[in-house]
Design a protein around this motif. Sequence first.
Motif, PDB file in Angstrom:
ATOM      1  N   VAL A   1       0.856  -1.188   0.000  1.00 47.66           N
ATOM      2  CA  VAL A   1       0.000   0.000   0.000  1.00 47.66           C
ATOM      3  C   VAL A   1       0.890   1.235   0.000  1.00 47.66           C
ATOM      4  O   VAL A   1       1.886   1.290   0.719  1.00 47.66           O
ATOM      5  CB  VAL A   1      -0.914   0.040   1.234  1.00 47.66           C
ATOM      6  N   VAL A   2       0.526   2.215  -0.806  1.00 50.74           N
ATOM      7  CA  VAL A   2       1.243   3.500  -0.850  1.00 50.74           C
ATOM      8  C   VAL A   2       0.357   4.581  -0.247  1.00 50.74           C
ATOM      9  O   VAL A   2      -0.838   4.665  -0.560  1.00 50.74           O
ATOM     10  CB  VAL A   2       1.614   3.878  -2.303  1.00 50.74           C
ATOM     11  N   PHE A   3       0.950   5.401   0.597  1.00 48.27           N
ATOM     12  CA  PHE A   3       0.233   6.524   1.188  1.00 48.27           C
ATOM     13  C   PHE A   3       0.389   7.748   0.292  1.00 48.27           C
ATOM     14  O   PHE A   3       1.482   8.299   0.148  1.00 48.27           O
ATOM     15  CB  PHE A   3       0.767   6.810   2.592  1.00 48.27           C
ATOM     16  N   GLY A   4      -0.715   8.187  -0.304  1.00 49.61           N
ATOM     17  CA  GLY A   4      -0.693   9.355  -1.180  1.00 49.61           C
ATOM     18  C   GLY A   4      -1.016  10.621  -0.400  1.00 49.61           C
ATOM     19  O   GLY A   4      -2.176  11.050  -0.331  1.00 49.61           O
ATOM     20  N   SER A   5       0.003  11.231   0.171  1.00 47.58           N
ATOM     21  CA  SER A   5      -0.195  12.328   1.117  1.00 47.58           C
ATOM     22  C   SER A   5      -0.699  13.612   0.470  1.00 47.58           C
ATOM     23  O   SER A   5      -1.567  14.302   1.026  1.00 47.58           O
ATOM     24  CB  SER A   5       1.122  12.617   1.848  1.00 47.58           C
ATOM     25  N   ASP A   6      -0.174  13.957  -0.696  1.00 52.36           N
ATOM     26  CA  ASP A   6      -0.534  15.250  -1.290  1.00 52.36           C
ATOM     27  C   ASP A   6      -1.975  15.263  -1.788  1.00 52.36           C
ATOM     28  O   ASP A   6      -2.687  16.266  -1.611  1.00 52.36           O
ATOM     29  CB  ASP A   6       0.431  15.582  -2.427  1.00 52.36           C
TER      30      ASP A   6
ATOM     31  N   ARG B   1      -0.172  21.671   3.728  1.00 53.40           N
ATOM     32  CA  ARG B   1       1.003  20.830   3.965  1.00 53.40           C
ATOM     33  C   ARG B   1       2.044  21.620   4.750  1.00 53.40           C
ATOM     34  O   ARG B   1       2.386  22.754   4.397  1.00 53.40           O
ATOM     35  CB  ARG B   1       1.576  20.379   2.617  1.00 53.40           C
ATOM     36  N   SER B   2       2.536  21.025   5.830  1.00 51.57           N
ATOM     37  CA  SER B   2       3.562  21.661   6.656  1.00 51.57           C
ATOM     38  C   SER B   2       4.830  20.826   6.645  1.00 51.57           C
ATOM     39  O   SER B   2       4.814  19.649   6.275  1.00 51.57           O
ATOM     40  CB  SER B   2       3.065  21.811   8.101  1.00 51.57           C
ATOM     41  N   THR B   3       5.921  21.429   7.067  1.00 53.07           N
ATOM     42  CA  THR B   3       7.192  20.706   7.133  1.00 53.07           C
ATOM     43  C   THR B   3       7.120  19.570   8.146  1.00 53.07           C
ATOM     44  O   THR B   3       7.612  18.461   7.900  1.00 53.07           O
ATOM     45  CB  THR B   3       8.337  21.657   7.521  1.00 53.07           C
ATOM     46  N   ALA B   4       6.479  19.820   9.272  1.00 51.67           N
ATOM     47  CA  ALA B   4       6.365  18.800  10.318  1.00 51.67           C
ATOM     48  C   ALA B   4       5.427  17.669   9.927  1.00 51.67           C
ATOM     49  O   ALA B   4       5.576  16.535  10.375  1.00 51.67           O
ATOM     50  CB  ALA B   4       5.884  19.452  11.613  1.00 51.67           C
ATOM     51  N   GLY B   5       4.433  17.977   9.094  1.00 54.93           N
ATOM     52  CA  GLY B   5       3.502  16.947   8.633  1.00 54.93           C
ATOM     53  C   GLY B   5       2.493  16.492   9.664  1.00 54.93           C
ATOM     54  O   GLY B   5       1.908  15.407   9.533  1.00 54.93           O
ATOM     55  N   THR B   6       2.248  17.317  10.687  1.00 56.26           N
ATOM     56  CA  THR B   6       1.302  16.915  11.732  1.00 56.26           C
ATOM     57  C   THR B   6      -0.118  16.757  11.200  1.00 56.26           C
ATOM     58  O   THR B   6      -0.900  15.972  11.745  1.00 56.26           O
ATOM     59  CB  THR B   6       1.300  17.947  12.873  1.00 56.26           C
ATOM     60  N   GLU B   7      -0.443  17.488  10.157  1.00 59.43           N
ATOM     61  CA  GLU B   7      -1.795  17.392   9.583  1.00 59.43           C
ATOM     62  C   GLU B   7      -2.053  16.037   8.932  1.00 59.43           C
ATOM     63  O   GLU B   7      -3.196  15.678   8.653  1.00 59.43           O
ATOM     64  CB  GLU B   7      -2.006  18.518   8.545  1.00 59.43           C
ATOM     65  N   LEU B   8      -0.992  15.259   8.703  1.00 59.10           N
ATOM     66  CA  LEU B   8      -1.109  13.956   8.046  1.00 59.10           C
ATOM     67  C   LEU B   8      -0.881  12.787   8.998  1.00 59.10           C
ATOM     68  O   LEU B   8      -0.986  11.629   8.576  1.00 59.10           O
ATOM     69  CB  LEU B   8      -0.083  13.858   6.908  1.00 59.10           C
TER      70      LEU B   8
ATOM     71  N   TYR C   1      -2.432  11.272  11.528  1.00 60.78           N
ATOM     72  CA  TYR C   1      -3.458  10.242  11.728  1.00 60.78           C
ATOM     73  C   TYR C   1      -3.579   9.345  10.497  1.00 60.78           C
ATOM     74  O   TYR C   1      -3.564   8.108  10.608  1.00 60.78           O
ATOM     75  CB  TYR C   1      -4.815  10.876  12.038  1.00 60.78           C
ATOM     76  N   ALA C   2      -3.697   9.966   9.335  1.00 56.05           N
ATOM     77  CA  ALA C   2      -3.860   9.186   8.105  1.00 56.05           C
ATOM     78  C   ALA C   2      -2.626   8.335   7.823  1.00 56.05           C
ATOM     79  O   ALA C   2      -2.731   7.169   7.410  1.00 56.05           O
ATOM     80  CB  ALA C   2      -4.128  10.121   6.927  1.00 56.05           C
ATOM     81  N   ARG C   3      -1.476   8.904   8.066  1.00 54.67           N
ATOM     82  CA  ARG C   3      -0.215   8.189   7.830  1.00 54.67           C
ATOM     83  C   ARG C   3      -0.134   6.923   8.694  1.00 54.67           C
ATOM     84  O   ARG C   3       0.225   5.845   8.218  1.00 54.67           O
ATOM     85  CB  ARG C   3       0.942   9.141   8.143  1.00 54.67           C
ATOM     86  N   GLN C   4      -0.491   7.069   9.967  1.00 53.14           N
ATOM     87  CA  GLN C   4      -0.470   5.932  10.872  1.00 53.14           C
ATOM     88  C   GLN C   4      -1.554   4.917  10.527  1.00 53.14           C
ATOM     89  O   GLN C   4      -1.347   3.697  10.631  1.00 53.14           O
ATOM     90  CB  GLN C   4      -0.658   6.415  12.322  1.00 53.14           C
ATOM     91  N   GLN C   5      -2.700   5.400  10.094  1.00 54.00           N
ATOM     92  CA  GLN C   5      -3.800   4.495   9.757  1.00 54.00           C
ATOM     93  C   GLN C   5      -3.453   3.637   8.541  1.00 54.00           C
ATOM     94  O   GLN C   5      -3.736   2.433   8.513  1.00 54.00           O
ATOM     95  CB  GLN C   5      -5.078   5.296   9.492  1.00 54.00           C
ATOM     96  N   VAL C   6      -2.847   4.248   7.536  1.00 52.90           N
ATOM     97  CA  VAL C   6      -2.418   3.489   6.359  1.00 52.90           C
ATOM     98  C   VAL C   6      -1.399   2.433   6.768  1.00 52.90           C
ATOM     99  O   VAL C   6      -1.477   1.267   6.342  1.00 52.90           O
ATOM    100  CB  VAL C   6      -1.816   4.433   5.295  1.00 52.90           C
TER     101      VAL C   6
END
Length: 364
Positions: A223-228, A238-245, A247-252
């Motif tokens: 599975v690939v996480f398509g963040s953008d 989109r931030s440098t820290a990526g905090t907005e992603l 939850y989704a990143r961990q869920q994937v």
Amino acid sequence: MISLRSICQAWFKPFLISGIKPKGKPVHGSICSLQFHHNHRPMHSSQCARQLATNSTEESLLKRKYVPRRTLMYIPGHDEKKLRKIPNLGVDCAVLECEDGVALTKKAEARENIRKILDELDFGTTDCAVRVNSMDSGLTEEDLQVIFQADKLPQTVLLPKVDTVDDIIEFTTMFKNVTKDKNGYCPYLIVYIETAIGLLNMRNILQQAKDFSAYGIYQLDGVVFGSDDLCADIGASRSTAGTELMYARQQVLLTAKAFRLQAIDMVHIDIKDLDGLLLQSEEGARFGFTGKQIIHPNQIAIVRDAFTPSKSKIDWAIELIQAFEKHQESGEGAFTFHGNMIDMPLLLQAKNIVQMSERTEQAV
């Protein structure tokens, strides 16, 4: 009320329409009484399909070689010059790109280039992959029809923007029809989760693809996480820290690992920010991702190293496992290693490190 018959018909509809036949000996009867022999006990059709898929997946995990994808790099299909550089890149997985990296006016050229390159290029140990356009684009079938005219077919197929189970069903039917004359061809399949609805449906999507894998059409492998695309879908900045992603990143990641699949982390889009790339790559590796998407050759070495266990880490893991086995033979009580109390999760982590190292070496 929904009848059992309608449930059975819905489950088997894609197999009946596309001509997909399960590997087994059916007991004669109606569609709802379709059974397979299993420990001399009859099963309902849905149970049968789940059991067959589970058994097949377990067997395939043992039989098929591990394909490392620490670095998954996109090469635009319309740029033949870049495509021909693939063997010298040193990337684990080279993605011959038909989707986002190719303008609409260049799609036809990309398809033809990819078909030609597949036959002409020796990819060596690189995982040769093709990313087709998403099902909602209306371009997927044409991608498959042109590209899969090649005599040498890709080892891996990537399907982007998978939002629903229907996307998997329609793609599988389409893919089977296009490759029906390619005897014995069963590529790895990697799907992309790139939207909020895709994230919510991810478990069912992977289960359906896993079930289809039992029929030898493809082998679901990652599975690939398509963040953008996800950021755009939910309206996040989109931030440098990526905090907005996060939850989704961990869920994937968690869902992919629950299905014993590779999990490929998001792209670091600033190709000049190598320090940021290193931090993000090391973070992804700590989380448990098996690799990362990259878009420039300068990113290869940093990402590859981040997702490769260091020699000291491998040595630590081997020593810990050996010490534990010796401790088990002694029958003593609590197990300590280098002065620290060791519990089962840490032992499992050590085993994972050794396994990853061995599989990476075997694949090279």
